[in-house]
Motif scaffolding. Structure first.
Motif, short mmCIF file in Angstrom:
data_model
loop_
_atom_site.label_atom_id
_atom_site.label_comp_id
_atom_site.label_asym_id
_atom_site.label_seq_id
_atom_site.Cartn_x
_atom_site.Cartn_y
_atom_site.Cartn_z
N ASN A 153 -3.93 -1.65 -11.49
CA ASN A 153 -4.72 -1.70 -10.39
C ASN A 153 -5.41 -2.77 -10.43
OD1 ASN A 153 -3.62 1.12 -10.23
ND2 ASN A 153 -4.83 1.15 -8.51
N ARG B 256 -6.26 5.54 -12.97
CA ARG B 256 -5.82 4.34 -12.78
C ARG B 256 -6.39 3.44 -13.91
NH1 ARG B 256 -2.80 7.18 -10.48
NH2 ARG B 256 -2.17 6.92 -8.45
N HIS C 148 1.98 11.93 -5.57
CA HIS C 148 0.93 11.15 -6.13
C HIS C 148 0.90 11.14 -7.79
CE1 HIS C 148 -4.02 10.61 -5.67
NE2 HIS C 148 -3.23 9.72 -6.45
N GLU D 208 -8.05 -0.69 2.82
CA GLU D 208 -7.21 0.40 2.82
C GLU D 208 -7.09 0.94 1.36
OE1 GLU D 208 -3.45 -1.05 3.91
OE2 GLU D 208 -3.38 -2.55 2.28
N LYS D 209 -7.36 0.05 0.39
CA LYS D 209 -7.45 0.38 -1.12
C LYS D 209 -8.68 1.22 -1.53
CE LYS D 209 -3.37 -1.58 -1.03
NZ LYS D 209 -2.95 -2.92 -1.13
N LEU D 210 -8.78 2.10 -2.55
CA LEU D 210 -9.58 2.92 -2.90
C LEU D 210 -11.08 2.29 -3.04
CD1 LEU D 210 -10.80 5.77 -3.47
CD2 LEU D 210 -10.36 5.17 -5.90
N TYR E 127 -7.04 11.96 -10.68
CA TYR E 127 -6.08 10.94 -10.78
C TYR E 127 -6.50 9.69 -11.54
CZ TYR E 127 -3.35 14.24 -7.98
OH TYR E 127 -2.62 15.30 -7.34
N HIS F 214 0.93 -1.29 -0.04
CA HIS F 214 0.07 -0.05 0.01
C HIS F 214 0.67 1.30 0.18
CE1 HIS F 214 -3.37 2.36 0.06
NE2 HIS F 214 -3.33 2.83 1.80
N VAL F 215 0.56 1.91 -1.09
CA VAL F 215 1.57 3.20 -1.23
C VAL F 215 1.57 4.34 0.11
CG1 VAL F 215 1.69 5.46 -2.52
CG2 VAL F 215 1.25 3.36 -3.67
N ASP F 216 0.26 4.40 0.57
CA ASP F 216 0.25 5.24 1.76
C ASP F 216 1.02 5.00 2.92
OD1 ASP F 216 -1.55 7.24 0.58
OD2 ASP F 216 -3.32 6.06 1.06
N TYR G 34 -1.69 5.99 -14.60
CA TYR G 34 -1.20 4.93 -14.85
C TYR G 34 -1.98 4.26 -16.11
CZ TYR G 34 0.75 4.86 -10.25
OH TYR G 34 1.25 4.93 -9.01
N CYS H 33 1.69 -5.43 -13.64
CA CYS H 33 0.25 -5.20 -13.56
C CYS H 33 -0.34 -3.60 -12.97
CB CYS H 33 -0.41 -6.34 -12.93
SG CYS H 33 -2.26 -6.46 -13.27
N ILE I 3 -11.61 11.53 -1.07
CA ILE I 3 -10.93 11.75 -2.62
C ILE I 3 -9.67 12.43 -2.30
CG2 ILE I 3 -11.12 12.07 -5.01
CD1 ILE I 3 -13.22 10.02 -4.04
N TYR J 159 -6.51 9.47 8.06
CA TYR J 159 -7.42 10.28 7.54
C TYR J 159 -7.56 11.18 8.65
CZ TYR J 159 -7.90 6.98 3.61
OH TYR J 159 -7.57 6.18 2.51
N ASN K 99 -10.39 8.68 -10.53
CA ASN K 99 -10.89 8.48 -9.30
C ASN K 99 -12.42 8.85 -9.08
OD1 ASN K 99 -8.70 7.13 -8.92
ND2 ASN K 99 -7.54 8.66 -7.81
N ARG L 141 -2.26 12.75 -1.62
CA ARG L 141 -1.23 11.89 -1.30
C ARG L 141 0.10 12.59 -1.96
NH1 ARG L 141 -1.60 5.96 -4.24
NH2 ARG L 141 -2.85 5.53 -2.42
O1 DAU Z 1 -1.13 0.15 -10.05
C1 DAU Z 1 -0.71 -1.07 -9.44
C2 DAU Z 1 -0.79 -0.46 -8.00
O2 DAU Z 1 -2.11 -0.26 -7.64
C3 DAU Z 1 -0.49 -1.65 -6.81
O3 DAU Z 1 0.87 -1.77 -7.16
C4 DAU Z 1 -0.47 -1.40 -5.59
O4 DAU Z 1 -0.16 -2.41 -4.79
C5 DAU Z 1 -1.98 -0.81 -5.27
O5 DAU Z 1 -2.05 -0.66 -4.15
C6 DAU Z 1 -2.44 0.09 -6.21
O6 DAU Z 1 -1.69 1.42 -5.88
P1 DAU Z 1 -2.68 2.85 -5.85
O7 DAU Z 1 -1.89 3.46 -5.07
O8 DAU Z 1 -3.15 3.27 -7.38
O9 DAU Z 1 -3.92 2.13 -5.32
P2 DAU Z 1 -5.03 3.10 -4.00
O10 DAU Z 1 -6.25 2.09 -4.16
O11 DAU Z 1 -4.32 3.06 -2.82
O12 DAU Z 1 -5.55 4.45 -4.87
C7 DAU Z 1 -6.20 4.33 -6.46
C8 DAU Z 1 -6.29 5.70 -6.40
O13 DAU Z 1 -7.20 6.40 -5.33
C9 DAU Z 1 -5.00 6.73 -6.35
O14 DAU Z 1 -4.99 7.72 -7.11
C10 DAU Z 1 -5.10 7.32 -4.84
C11 DAU Z 1 -6.58 7.56 -4.74
N1 DAU Z 1 -7.06 7.22 -3.32
C12 DAU Z 1 -6.83 6.23 -2.69
C13 DAU Z 1 -7.32 6.07 -1.28
C14 DAU Z 1 -6.84 5.12 -0.43
C15 DAU Z 1 -8.16 8.35 -2.94
O15 DAU Z 1 -8.42 9.10 -3.43
N2 DAU Z 1 -8.54 8.22 -1.50
C16 DAU Z 1 -8.05 7.29 -0.79
O16 DAU Z 1 -8.65 7.02 0.49
#
Ligand code: DAU
Ligand code: NAD
Length: 351
Positions: free
Chosen positions: A186, A221, A291, A195-197, A219, A88-90, A295, A184, A213, A348, A256, A288
């Motif tokens: 997301n 994905r 950020h 913990e992931k979005l 952003y 998890h990036v955060d 991708y 790969c 958000i 948060y 997002n 973040r």
């Molecule tokens: O791209 C592959 C990657 O995808 C994997 O290598 C990572 O293990 C995986 O965690 C994921 O990384 P992201 O940082 O893209 O995923 P995350 O779900 O944390 O966040 C997705 C997007 O949503 C990112 O732009 C950040 C945003 N976000 C995330 C969270 C947790 C929010 O806006 N609010 C949030 O609370």
């Protein structure tokens, strides 16, 4: 030689789908799931297959060199599918060293154990490293990541994964180790830790909490259903070329904010709520640090060379995912009790 495959991180999100696929599809393989069961590892994810005779669980930490070496000697693993990681990036922003330890050192310890076992007798063996598109850094508003895009990681997580990819390649070049790497995009689907979005927003809609958000929500994905990732891993493991990298993606880019709005719409309809009620929970919060803007994967190599393509549309995948969480509220409650509450409050604060 009978295959004795070590799958690391098999109790986690993607790993559990990979373990299930290999255990149920290949009864002639012995599958060893090695996992230290961090907060992200959960043996409930594999309850349905734990009694299969070809499935074996080992609780161990990939950074524990002595134990890993002993296990390789004892079991003579013919192949490795390496998924164990801090993911998890955060969390990598608050505790970067934990990411260096597991993702870099842990990978090296596995590479070394594999080399010590099969060096000079590589034929028929393979080290498969599961990596991420985040190693390529960020895209602007156009373009796609290909297998030849330069590495340019921006977070401690992506830097640690990039480093591990380099070590895998180095073992291939230096010691002739047969390896394959996939990068790969997301993933989403059942068993995704909240913990992931996507699972975080599902959980927050169910509990009436704000949907955080980051920044302006623009952003982007590229989302892939986790079972399609497991199918791709199966294909690359059996048919991929040694010393090659394959990008895997969903051909499915979402900003997002649009993704969360779509999720709210589907949740309202499934929960029988008035349209628009979950959207009211959307809250823009502090961005973040570092950020990555966007991708997006060019998956034409795996598509053309191995014939892989996603099997479900995003609409179907998201609907299956929501249904899974609605039918598994016990799972969600279990993983969001205890330490999760501390994590959430720190991440948060004030939101
Ligand atoms: O791209 C592959 C990657 O995808 C994997 O290598 C990572 O293990 C995986 O965690 C994921 O990384 P992201 O940082 O893209 O995923 P995350 O779900 O944390 O966040 C997705 C997007 O949503 C990112 O732009 C950040 C945003 N976000 C995330 C969270 C947790 C929010 O806006 N609010 C949030 O609370
Ligand atoms: P996850 O966090 O859900 O699971 C990781 C698993 O690894 C957990 O079961 C955990 O207990 C285990 N683990 C962690 N540290 C360990 C250690 N030191 N020793 C042994 N086991 C340990 O992660 P995930 O989302 O399933 O990701 C799996 C792999 O796929 C990772 O390598 C990740 O970088 C990669 N990946 C993830 C995504 C994604 O969207 N989730 C996309 C591309 C690549």
């Amino acid at each position: 030689m009978k295959k004795k495959i070590l799958i690391t991180g098999g109790a986690g999100f993607i790993g559990s789908h990979v373990v299930r696929r290999f255990v149920t599809k290949y009864s002639d393989y012995d599958i060893f799931n090695l996992d230290s069961l961090t907060y992200a590892g959960n043996l409930e994810n594999l309850k349905d297959i734990e009694a299969y005779p070809n499935y074996h669980f080992i609780k161990a930490d990939i950074t524990d060199e002595a134990t890993i070496n002993k296990l390789f000697e004892e079991h003579q693993f013919t192949d490795v599918l390496h998924l164990a990681a801090e993911s998890h990036v955060d969390r990598s922003i608050t505790d970067p060293l934990a990411f260096a330890k597991t993702n870099i050192l842990g990978t090296m310890i596995l590479l070394n154990a594999f080399k010590n076992l099969w060096s000079e007798r590589w034929d028929g063996h393979r080290f498969y490293h599961i990596s991420t598109d985040e190693v390529y850094g960020t895209l602007g508003e156009t373009g796609l990541f290909t297998e030849t895009t330069s590495y340019d990681p921006n977070s401690p997580y992506s830097a640690s994964k990039a480093s591990s990819d380099h070590f895998v390649r180095a073992y291939g070049e230096t010691y002739g180790m047969p390896y394959v790497i996939t990068n790969c995009s997301n993933n989403y689907g059942p068993n995704h830790f909240p913990e992931k979005l996507i699972p975080l927003c599902i959980n927050n809609i169910l509990t009436g909490k704000p949907l955080p958000i980051y920044g302006n929500g623009k952003y982007t994905r590229d989302w892939l259903y986790v079972i399609d990732h497991a199918i791709a891993i199966d294909l690359v493991f059996h048919k991929g070329e040694n010393h090659e990298t394959y990008n895997i993606g969903g051909f499915n880019e979402w900003q997002n904010i649009d993704l969360v709005r779509e999720l709210c719409k589907q949740m309202d309809s499934k929960l029988g709520k008035d349209e628009g009620s979950s959207e009211k929970l959307i809250t823009f919060v502090k961005d973040r640090p570092g950020h990555d803007l966007r991708y997006a994967i060019d998956a034409s190599k795996i598509n053309q060379e191995l014939g892989w393509a996603p099997s479900v549309t995003f609409e179907e995948g998201l609907s299956n995912t929501i249904d899974w969480y609605l039918n598994n509220e016990d799972w969600l409650q279990e993983v969001t009790s205890g330490n999760y509450q501390n994590y959430y409050q720190n991440q948060y604060k004030g939101e």
